[in-house]
Design a protein around this motif. Structure first.
Motif, PDB file in Angstrom:
ATOM      1  N   ARG A  34       0.815  -1.224   0.000  1.00  0.00           N
ATOM      2  CA  ARG A  34       0.000   0.000   0.000  1.00  0.00           C
ATOM      3  C   ARG A  34       0.844   1.269   0.000  1.00  0.00           C
ATOM      4  NH1 ARG A  34      -4.259   0.975   4.160  1.00  0.00           N
ATOM      5  NH2 ARG A  34      -2.865  -0.057   5.620  1.00  0.00           N
ATOM      6  N   ASN A  60     -14.273  -4.675 -16.146  1.00  0.00           N
ATOM      7  CA  ASN A  60     -13.338  -3.568 -15.969  1.00  0.00           C
ATOM      8  C   ASN A  60     -13.135  -2.968 -17.361  1.00  0.00           C
ATOM      9  OD1 ASN A  60     -11.626  -1.823 -14.628  1.00  0.00           O
ATOM     10  ND2 ASN A  60      -9.846  -3.163 -14.844  1.00  0.00           N
ATOM     11  N   HIS A  68     -10.366 -11.433 -10.805  1.00  0.00           N
ATOM     12  CA  HIS A  68      -9.514 -11.135  -9.645  1.00  0.00           C
ATOM     13  C   HIS A  68      -9.352 -12.442  -8.887  1.00  0.00           C
ATOM     14  CE1 HIS A  68      -8.805  -8.681  -5.727  1.00  0.00           C
ATOM     15  NE2 HIS A  68      -7.704  -9.229  -6.198  1.00  0.00           N
ATOM     16  N   ARG A  77     -15.747  -2.714 -12.092  1.00  0.00           N
ATOM     17  CA  ARG A  77     -14.654  -2.150 -11.313  1.00  0.00           C
ATOM     18  C   ARG A  77     -14.418  -0.721 -11.761  1.00  0.00           C
ATOM     19  NH1 ARG A  77     -11.775  -5.367  -8.226  1.00  0.00           N
ATOM     20  NH2 ARG A  77     -12.490  -7.531  -8.235  1.00  0.00           N
ATOM     21  N   LYS A 117     -11.500   2.703 -10.985  1.00  0.00           N
ATOM     22  CA  LYS A 117     -10.247   3.139 -10.364  1.00  0.00           C
ATOM     23  C   LYS A 117     -10.536   3.830  -9.034  1.00  0.00           C
ATOM     24  CE  LYS A 117      -5.776   4.250 -10.418  1.00  0.00           C
ATOM     25  NZ  LYS A 117      -5.078   5.016 -11.444  1.00  0.00           N
ATOM     26  N   ASP A 118      -9.822   3.393  -8.011  1.00  0.00           N
ATOM     27  CA  ASP A 118      -9.938   3.974  -6.680  1.00  0.00           C
ATOM     28  C   ASP A 118      -8.683   4.808  -6.433  1.00  0.00           C
ATOM     29  OD1 ASP A 118     -11.028   4.029  -3.836  1.00  0.00           O
ATOM     30  OD2 ASP A 118      -9.051   3.132  -3.517  1.00  0.00           O
ATOM     31  N   THR A 153      -6.189   3.823  -3.294  1.00  0.00           N
ATOM     32  CA  THR A 153      -5.312   2.653  -3.408  1.00  0.00           C
ATOM     33  C   THR A 153      -4.593   2.574  -4.753  1.00  0.00           C
ATOM     34  OG1 THR A 153      -7.122   1.312  -4.294  1.00  0.00           O
ATOM     35  CG2 THR A 153      -6.810   1.274  -1.898  1.00  0.00           C
ATOM     36  N   LEU A 194      -5.974   1.106  -7.172  1.00  0.00           N
ATOM     37  CA  LEU A 194      -6.460  -0.158  -7.744  1.00  0.00           C
ATOM     38  C   LEU A 194      -7.845   0.027  -8.378  1.00  0.00           C
ATOM     39  CD1 LEU A 194      -5.546  -2.491  -4.753  1.00  0.00           C
ATOM     40  CD2 LEU A 194      -4.397  -2.421  -6.969  1.00  0.00           C
ATOM     41  N   LEU A 209     -11.121  -1.121  -8.015  1.00  0.00           N
ATOM     42  CA  LEU A 209     -11.911  -1.843  -7.006  1.00  0.00           C
ATOM     43  C   LEU A 209     -13.321  -2.073  -7.500  1.00  0.00           C
ATOM     44  CD1 LEU A 209     -10.818  -0.018  -3.711  1.00  0.00           C
ATOM     45  CD2 LEU A 209      -9.789  -2.009  -4.849  1.00  0.00           C
ATOM     46  N   ASP A 265     -16.954  -1.534  -7.931  1.00  0.00           N
ATOM     47  CA  ASP A 265     -17.706  -0.282  -7.863  1.00  0.00           C
ATOM     48  C   ASP A 265     -19.119  -0.625  -7.421  1.00  0.00           C
ATOM     49  OD1 ASP A 265     -18.314   2.390  -8.116  1.00  0.00           O
ATOM     50  OD2 ASP A 265     -18.775   2.226 -10.256  1.00  0.00           O
TER      51      ASP A 265
END
Ligand code: ZN
Length: 139
Positions: A54, A80, A87, A126, A128-129, A132, A134, A136, A138
């Protein structure tokens, strides 16, 4: 890859040297699956595992060239950028009966890989976060 459908669930058997994550993704695309849970067992070689740091927002990667037992493969499928994305995490076992585990970037089927894919109704995606870095779920 061979597969059969049992009720709403797909059972897959990958061939030796078939790449696992790509096979799951292609299967989802070919069958219009937009959300699913994935599980599997079997064996793998040339597995590339990741551990997400992280602090750096980067994955540490390690390749395991030897055949490893897939003791547990768990994951999910969601869209995505409009395409199925798998994943997948694994716990692998070596000939010393020691385990290695992580995020599965890729790996080739050794003796066999038996997967169960359970499609979920509807779709998941998914995004973009920023925190992070990543993509993730949504939700
Ligand atoms: Zn992961």
């Amino acid at each position: 890859m061979r597969h059969t459908r049992l009720g709403d669930t797909y059972l897959l058997r990958l061939e030796t040297d078939e790449e696992i994550v790509g096979a799951v993704t292609r299967f989802a695309a070919d069958h219009g699956i937009q959300a699913a849970s994935v599980e599997g067992i079997g064996s793998v070689h040339a597995a590339v595992l990741g551990y997400f740091d992280r602090a750096t927002k980067q994955y540490l990667r390690r390749t395991f060239d030897d055949d490893m037992e897939i003791l547990s493969l768990l994951g999910n499928l969601a869209l995505n950028d409009g395409k199925p994305f798998a994943h997948v995490h694994v716990v692998l076992g070596d000939r010393e009966f020691k385990a290695a585990a992580g995020h599965l970037f890729e790996g080739k089927t050794a003796a066999t890989c038996e997967l169960v894919i359970r499609p979920l109704s509807g779709s998941a995606r998914r995004a973009k976060d920023e925190a992070t870095g990543l993509a993730l779920l949504d939700l």
